[in-house]
Design a protein around this motif. Structure first.
Motif, short mmCIF file in Angstrom:
data_model
loop_
_atom_site.label_atom_id
_atom_site.label_comp_id
_atom_site.label_asym_id
_atom_site.label_seq_id
_atom_site.Cartn_x
_atom_site.Cartn_y
_atom_site.Cartn_z
N ALA A 60 0.83 -1.20 0.00
CA ALA A 60 0.00 0.00 0.00
C ALA A 60 0.86 1.25 0.00
CB ALA A 60 -0.92 -0.02 1.23
N LEU A 61 1.88 1.23 0.83
CA LEU A 61 2.72 2.40 0.91
C LEU A 61 3.50 2.61 -0.37
CD1 LEU A 61 4.00 2.20 4.57
CD2 LEU A 61 2.43 3.82 3.58
N LEU A 114 1.64 4.42 -2.80
CA LEU A 114 1.52 5.84 -2.50
C LEU A 114 2.83 6.56 -2.71
CD1 LEU A 114 -0.64 5.72 0.68
CD2 LEU A 114 -1.18 6.96 -1.39
N LEU A 117 6.18 10.75 12.27
CA LEU A 117 5.18 10.77 11.20
C LEU A 117 5.09 9.41 10.52
CD1 LEU A 117 5.84 14.23 9.58
CD2 LEU A 117 3.79 13.50 10.75
N LEU A 118 6.24 8.82 10.30
CA LEU A 118 6.24 7.50 9.66
C LEU A 118 5.49 6.50 10.51
CD1 LEU A 118 7.32 5.79 7.33
CD2 LEU A 118 9.27 5.25 8.73
N LEU A 170 1.91 7.02 10.04
CA LEU A 170 1.51 6.51 8.73
C LEU A 170 1.35 5.00 8.75
CD1 LEU A 170 1.07 7.09 5.76
CD2 LEU A 170 3.51 6.91 5.41
N ALA A 224 -1.83 4.07 10.49
CA ALA A 224 -3.01 4.30 9.66
C ALA A 224 -3.14 3.20 8.61
CB ALA A 224 -2.93 5.67 9.00
N THR A 225 -2.01 2.87 8.01
CA THR A 225 -2.07 1.84 6.98
C THR A 225 -2.50 0.50 7.56
OG1 THR A 225 -0.12 2.97 6.15
CG2 THR A 225 -0.80 1.01 4.98
N THR A 241 -4.47 0.01 10.09
CA THR A 241 -5.92 0.02 10.31
C THR A 241 -6.65 -0.10 8.99
OG1 THR A 241 -5.68 2.40 10.46
CG2 THR A 241 -6.10 1.23 12.50
N LEU A 242 -6.10 0.51 7.96
CA LEU A 242 -6.75 0.40 6.66
C LEU A 242 -6.80 -1.05 6.20
CD1 LEU A 242 -7.95 1.67 4.15
CD2 LEU A 242 -5.66 1.96 3.26
N MET A 291 -9.31 -2.89 8.11
CA MET A 291 -10.66 -2.54 7.69
C MET A 291 -11.03 -3.30 6.43
SD MET A 291 -13.06 -0.51 8.68
CE MET A 291 -12.10 0.55 9.72
N LYS A 292 -10.11 -3.35 5.49
CA LYS A 292 -10.41 -4.06 4.24
C LYS A 292 -10.68 -5.52 4.52
CE LYS A 292 -7.44 -1.47 1.47
NZ LYS A 292 -6.16 -1.61 0.81
#
Lengths: 258, 506
Positions: B368-369, B372, B389-390, B393, B396-397, B399-400, B403-404
């Motif tokens: 995914a990353l 991006l 920040l990483l 990130l 978040a990824t 959790t994404l 979620m999928k």
């Protein structure tokens, strides 16, 4: 015994450094000079560990600060085909200049001053001789093309973090604060594989690390995160719908079963 | 025959003692040393004369002197009459007194006859305004107050003597309660000389909680009346409780130690041992004051926590600008303990400690990353901020991706149910169709129109096909969205071709 050797707790102090190499194609005269011993060497290269900030008047990457107040020795372990592959550099500038024809991994070991009471740290750097390409795939241009493209730079910014330093060491470090990186770019930006988009910006001279690079990367990370979160939102909506659907179907099945 | 003695005499030889017959000799006595004093002879011979302490000690037994009980003159005693200042009548009593004391000396015990303030002198108006009580008639109240004054608030005596003609039986709590309430009300109502605090003190001395007193006495009585079995049982329970508490404390301590060793300095636990020993009172308050890293102003006292009291490192005045200049970050100091001392983190390059996604989903996260345009493994400028920040990130990824997974699972469940429904009678087919189609209408952000068209167009016959078509439409919708996410989908929606779907279901 331990009167001065007291660690200051709860305190991290870091120092920005860069490590990497610069490589230049040998011009015909140099190649001739080398002919007897090493006729197949095509490049001359310098691998170094320096302070991160660049001095405005010098044409090297980084190196504005003296780092010898906390680095005692840097050992570069070159490829075995080199004589004395383990090169110890005990005084600044911590760099090794050699000639060669191939790229390989150089092991770099930094030994700190005894005052720091830290073990040496080891890391690797891939010696880059051939110019960067857009796809990241190795693409070795012919010699004359390469000669025209100018020196190749491959540098990595990093930060040496010291946890709970000894008081004396801390004083030494505080006595030599690092020069802050220049705010915005005035020279080419060092290229990095993690940011292929910066290829164009890296051409045209000796690169320099800037705070802007850091900010840009932060922005990139933030953008990515926002995109991810937005995507996650959409999927969450989908999930809720699916679950509702599932519930309805389950009810139907239950009804049927009766 | 000449015996040897005579032979020797003739020859003038000295006579050997062994040869001579035993002439009774006076036995030479062991030189007698003077018998030691204080200890027996045998003991002395054991110890020997060299032991100075013993010999010196035991030589002279030091006994307490007999008290010289008035070894001097004799004392005369006299039978004298005396006056007791504490008596109101003039009763003359006599007692034995040393002749040496002067006559008419003050009776020494008269001073113990203290007079308490009397509260039985209220007027009638006072009574009617303040002191009326339903359960107490005026006569009984008067009787009570008088008896209390007479017996000087000695409640057991009062209770015993209390016998109001025609009154109900009063328990000790009753009479105490009535008395105290009367005193309180009188104090409050009467003008008070002196300051407020002394009045309040007096008031509090008359506080009496009847309920509590009764309960307390009941408790004490029951405590007294426990059978031995009950006492033994209580003891056993008490011991058990103590043991359980100790165990609990021990477990908690061990758990904390474990968490500390696992979590290291960041485990968030206050460190225990050495701080308590060194800085008992200071440590807790200073821990509360120590702040997290990130530009907060630490008090200069917090580094003191970490060092023994005797040696304090000279910390420069801390402020954020200087910190940034020197690239210093301050973290919360958990305090100096053996655990954290052992867990000193060595110096490191920041890029060595980049956050890494969990192994299970690492691959998908990386994919995914990558789509991006972000590398998860390396940063161009691995500064503290960027590393944080990483990390965000990556979270978040993750959790994404989770979620999928959930969505795909739900979709799969839906499929299963739909097939089951499909097998259970065609009558409901239209219903499910309608539902599914309606959901498609609501669903999705883009290509709604296309989807409807597809659903209708492809519906050859029956709901089986329409389900397939909606699925394919949905997948096509996926395709229309960014390329990236679809590739990361799990198997449920991987194939986007309606044909294969049909085959699978067939």
């Amino acid at each position: 015994m331990a009167t001065e050797r007291v660690r200051v707790r709860g305190l991290n102090i870091y120092r920005p450094i860069i490590y990497g190499n610069t490589a230049t194609v040998l011009n015909p005269k140099q190649r001739e000079a080398l002919a007897p011993t090493a006729p197949d060497h095509t490049h001359t290269w310098t691998v170094a560990v320096r302070g991160a900030a660049s001095a405005p008047d010098q044409d090297i990457v980084g190196g504005a600060d003296d780092i010898s107040h906390f680095i005692k020795r840097v050992t570069f372990k070159l490829h075995d085909t080199y004589p004395n592959p383990s090169r110890n550099i005990d005084k600044p500038p911590f760099e090794v200049t050699e000639t060669g024809w191939g790229e390989f991994e150089i092991q770099i070991r930094i030994t700190f001053v005894p005052d720091a009471g830290e073990k040496p740290i080891t890391f690797y750097h891939h010696l880059k001789l051939h110019p960067w390409t857009a796809t990241g795939e190795p693409e070795i241009p012919p010699i004359d093309v390469a000669a025209k493209l100018g020196p190749v730079h491959s540098w990595q910014y990093d930060e040496l973090v010291f946890n709970d330093p000894f008081q004396t060491f801390l004083n030494t470090l505080m006595a030599h604060p690092p020069t802050p990186l220049v705010r915005s770019r005035r020279k080419p930006v060092p290229f990095h594989l993690a940011h292929m988009g910066g290829l164009e910006a890296s051409k045209g001279g000796t690169p320099e690390f800037t705070q802007q690079m850091e900010k840009e990367e932060a922005e990139r990370l933030e953008e990515a995160r926002k995109a991810i979160v937005a995507e996650e939102e959409r999927w969450r909506v989908k999930l809720i719908e699916r679950e509702k659907e599932l519930e309805q179907l389950q009810k139907l099945v239950a009804e049927r079963a009766q | 025959m000449a015996n040897s003695l005579e032979v020797r005499a003739i020859l003038d030889l000295p006579s050997t003692s062994s040869a001579t017959p035993t002439i009774p000799q006076k036995k030479l006595s062991v030189p007698t040393i003077r018998k030691p004093e204080g200890i027996s002879r045998e003991l002395y011979s054991l110890i020997g004369p060299s032991s100075t302490t013993l010999v010196a000690q035991l030589a002279k037994p030091r006994l307490k002197q007999k008290p010289n009980l008035n070894a001097g003159s004799k004392i005369k005693w006299e039978w004298r009459p005396f006056k007791n200042g504490g008596r109101t009548d003039s009763l003359q009593l006599k007692h034995w007194v040393k002749a040496s004391t002067e006559a008419d000396a003050e009776y020494p015990f008269a001073k113990y006859n203290i007079q308490r303030p009397k509260y039985n002198d209220y007027s009638l108006e006072e009574y009617t305004t303040h002191l009326e009580d339903a359960k107490w008639s005026k006569e009984e109240t008067d009787y009570l107050m008088n008896i209390v004054t007479e017996y000087d608030t000695r409640w057991y005596v009062i209770y015993d003597r209390y016998e109001f003609p025609g009154g109900v039986a009063r328990s000790m709590e009753d009479i105490k309660d009535r008395y105290c309430s009367i005193c309180r009300k009188l104090i409050r109502s009467r003008p008070w000389t002196g300051d407020e605090s002394s009045k309040n003190a007096l008031l509090s001395s008359f506080s009496f909680d009847k309920e509590r007193e009764e309960m307390r006495k009941r408790y004490v009585a029951s405590l007294e009346n426990r059978t031995p079995e009950q006492i033994a049982e209580e003891e056993a329970l008490y011991m058990e409780i103590k043991r359980l508490e100790q165990n609990e404390k021990r477990f908690k301590r061990e758990r904390d130690d474990l968490l500390r060793t696992i979590g290291g300095i960041d485990s968030g636990l206050p460190d225990v041992v050495e701080d308590e020993m060194q800085l008992t009172g200071l440590s807790s308050s200073e821990l509360k004051r120590s702040k997290k890293k990130g530009g907060d102003l630490d008090t200069p006292a917090t580094p003191l926590l970490s060092t023994p009291l005797s040696r304090r490192p000279t910390m420069p005045p801390q402020n954020t600008a200087a910190d940034r200049q020197h690239c210093i970050t301050r973290t919360e100091i958990p305090g100096a303990t053996s655990a954290t001392k052992a867990a000193h983190q060595p110096a490191y390059l920041r890029s060595f400690k980049l956050p890494y996604p969990k192994a299970a989903i690492a691959q998908k996260v990386t994919q995914a990353l990558a789509e991006l345009g972000v590398s998860h493994a390396r940063l161009v400028m691995p500064t503290q901020g960027n590393v944080a920040l990483l990390e965000g990130l990556l979270d978040a990824t993750s959790t994404l991706v989770d979620m999928k997974k959930l969505v795909d699972k739900a979709e799969f469940d839906i499929q299963v149910l739909k097939t089951r429904l499909g097998m259970q009678g065609a009558a409901k087919a239209e219903e499910t169709d309608g539902d599914v189609n309606a959901m498609d209408m609501d669903d999705g952000n883009d290509a709604d129109a296309d989807m409807d068209g597809d659903a209708d167009g492809e519906g050859e016959d029956g709901r089986a096909q329409s389900v397939v078509s909606t699925r394919s439409a949905r997948s096509r919708k996926h395709n229309r969205r960014s390329m990236s996410i679809s590739s990361v989908d799990t198997s449920a929606t991987v194939s986007t071709r309606a044909g294969t779907k049909r085959q699978r279901r067939g």
